[in-house]
Motif scaffolding. Structure first.
Motif, mmCIF file in Angstrom:
data_model
loop_
_atom_site.group_PDB
_atom_site.id
_atom_site.type_symbol
_atom_site.label_atom_id
_atom_site.label_comp_id
_atom_site.label_asym_id
_atom_site.label_seq_id
_atom_site.Cartn_x
_atom_site.Cartn_y
_atom_site.Cartn_z
ATOM 1 N N ARG A 300 1.632 -2.290 0.694
ATOM 2 C CA ARG A 300 2.365 -2.657 1.911
ATOM 3 C C ARG A 300 2.921 -1.419 2.613
ATOM 4 N NH1 ARG A 300 2.946 -7.985 2.589
ATOM 5 N NH2 ARG A 300 2.736 -9.375 0.793
ATOM 6 N N SER A 301 3.424 -0.464 1.843
ATOM 7 C CA SER A 301 3.967 0.751 2.443
ATOM 8 C C SER A 301 2.869 1.550 3.133
ATOM 9 C CB SER A 301 4.647 1.613 1.375
ATOM 10 O OG SER A 301 5.089 2.840 1.918
ATOM 11 N N GLY A 302 1.747 1.720 2.451
ATOM 12 C CA GLY A 302 0.658 2.499 3.020
ATOM 13 C C GLY A 302 0.072 1.868 4.263
ATOM 14 N N LEU A 303 -0.122 0.560 4.226
ATOM 15 C CA LEU A 303 -0.687 -0.131 5.383
ATOM 16 C C LEU A 303 0.296 -0.148 6.548
ATOM 17 C CD1 LEU A 303 -2.517 -3.136 3.656
ATOM 18 C CD2 LEU A 303 -3.519 -1.054 4.591
ATOM 19 N N THR A 304 1.587 -0.248 6.240
ATOM 20 C CA THR A 304 2.596 -0.199 7.298
ATOM 21 C C THR A 304 2.583 1.154 7.999
ATOM 22 O OG1 THR A 304 4.032 -1.797 6.170
ATOM 23 C CG2 THR A 304 5.061 -0.360 7.808
ATOM 24 N N GLN A 305 2.514 2.221 7.209
ATOM 25 C CA GLN A 305 2.480 3.553 7.811
ATOM 26 C C GLN A 305 1.181 3.793 8.585
ATOM 27 O OE1 GLN A 305 3.679 6.891 5.481
ATOM 28 N NE2 GLN A 305 5.191 5.744 4.317
ATOM 29 N N ALA A 306 0.135 3.055 8.202
ATOM 30 C CA ALA A 306 -1.131 3.173 8.939
ATOM 31 C C ALA A 306 -1.137 2.310 10.195
ATOM 32 C CB ALA A 306 -2.299 2.782 8.038
ATOM 33 N N GLY A 307 -0.050 1.562 10.435
ATOM 34 C CA GLY A 307 0.053 0.733 11.630
ATOM 35 C C GLY A 307 -0.668 -0.594 11.521
ATOM 36 N N ILE A 308 -0.928 -1.050 10.294
ATOM 37 C CA ILE A 308 -1.629 -2.317 10.093
ATOM 38 C C ILE A 308 -0.626 -3.466 10.178
ATOM 39 C CG2 ILE A 308 -3.102 -3.645 8.553
ATOM 40 C CD1 ILE A 308 -4.382 -1.104 9.620
ATOM 41 N N ASP A 309 -0.967 -4.499 10.935
ATOM 42 C CA ASP A 309 -0.100 -5.662 11.096
ATOM 43 C C ASP A 309 0.177 -6.320 9.746
ATOM 44 O OD1 ASP A 309 0.170 -8.804 11.608
ATOM 45 O OD2 ASP A 309 0.850 -7.750 13.397
#
Length: 336
Positions: A300-309
């Motif tokens: 979740r942290s990595g995808l959030t930083q990648a701008g993934i919804d």
């Protein structure tokens, strides 16, 4: 006349190779999740310049604490081939008891004792319905999910209650280790609980009975194991663990909210399954669950930083759960 030689095509994995891989997975269920965690960390480190920052790593660990503790109790239940859909609702009710009693002037220690007692009693009710009435754990905990959620909203009058005591928020009050890495008492409490449950499962007769019941309840009964007592004790201990999670939650949020952690039950199941514990019982362990909870937080942290919804994050997490269960099924079939 020139002649050329071609390399023979690579041989497909033999049946023995596949069986060896399956045996390795079944013998070391934590190995796969550890590899997956390492791969995720490497990928997000390469795609985000801030992922490996000390502040972000500390935040990931903080976000893991409550779900990992919920998942610890869930692990015990799943090891017996059961499932607990009400664990997050029990935790939320416990946090509401802590906060409201303290806000109304009761001593914070008394509020903690009352909340711990209620959570443990609800766990005992689950265990009694499963062992005495022979009801499926899925049905029992699904019903309790609805009942406990409603009780929490009725008790709180549908309102949030502030954390008014330092004791109630103590597990979230930390300090910076070496001036950079933020640590809290909740981290150490979580690790201590994992260590205690690991020891109980690995080095006591009770733990061996838990695994035996999960593997084959009838066979366990024939060998002289008190199946009812073992199952009942698992749900009671799980209820106690959920109470600790409730205390930890008050250190993470300023208010006890009846609508908090609505997907906590699913998140805890996700951590358990990704961590290598079989949904069919009898195989797995608590350290794999901790790794599974870290995988979810890292993802979740990595995808959030990648701008993934966030919705796509849920899709990724769901696919990961399906893949983990499918691989577990494949390993069981190949090992036969």
């Amino acid at each position: 006349m020139s002649s050329t030689t071609t390399a023979p095509p690579a041989a497909a994995p033999s049946k023995e190779d596949r069986r060896g891989l399956a045996d390795l997975w079944l013998r070391s269920p934590t190995l796969g999740p550890l590899i997956a965690l390492a791969i995720a960390v490497v990928i997000f480190s390469l795609t985000s310049s801030t992922f490996m920052n000390i502040d972000n790593m500390s935040l990931v660990l903080q976000q893991t604490i409550v779900i990992a503790t919920l998942a610890l109790g869930q692990t015990l239940v799943i090891l017996t081939a059961g499932i607990d859909l009400a664990n997050a609702a029990i935790m939320v009710l416990g946090s509401l008891l802590f906060a409201k009693l303290a806000a109304q002037g009761q001593p914070p220690l008394l509020a903690l004792v009352a909340g711990f007692a209620v959570c443990t009693v609800i766990g005992a009710v689950s265990g009694a319905l499963v062992t005495r009435l022979k009801l499926p754990p899925f049905i029992v905990t699904l019903g309790l999910l609805t009942v406990v959620t409603a009780l929490g909203r009725l008790y709180s009058d549908g309102n949030s209650w502030p954390v008014t005591s330092d004791l109630l928020g103590y597990l979230g009050k930390g300090s910076y280790l070496f001036g950079q890495f933020y640590v809290t008492p909740g981290m150490f409490v979580m690790l201590a609980m994992f260590g205690i449950v690991w020891y109980a499962l690995s080095h006591t007769a009770w733990g061996k009975h838990v695994y035996a019941v999960g593997n084959d309840e009838e066979a366990a009964r024939l060998t002289g194991i008190h199946v009812r007592q073992t199952l009942f004790s698992v749900y009671v201990v799980a209820g106690l663990i959920y109470a600790v999670a409730a205390w930890q939650a008050l250190g993470r949020i300023p208010n006890a909210d009846p609508n908090a952690f609505q997907t906590g039950n699913l998140d805890s199941i996700t951590a358990v399954v990704i961590g290598g514990t079989s949904l069919f019982g009898g195989r797995g362990g608590v350290w794999g669950t901790l790794v599974g909870a870290l995988i979810v937080a890292v993802l979740r942290s990595g995808l959030t930083q990648a701008g993934i919804d966030s919705l796509y994050q849920d899709v990724a997490t769901g696919l990961l759960v399906i893949a983990a269960v499918a691989f577990d099924q494949w390993a069981r079939r190949r090992a036969l």
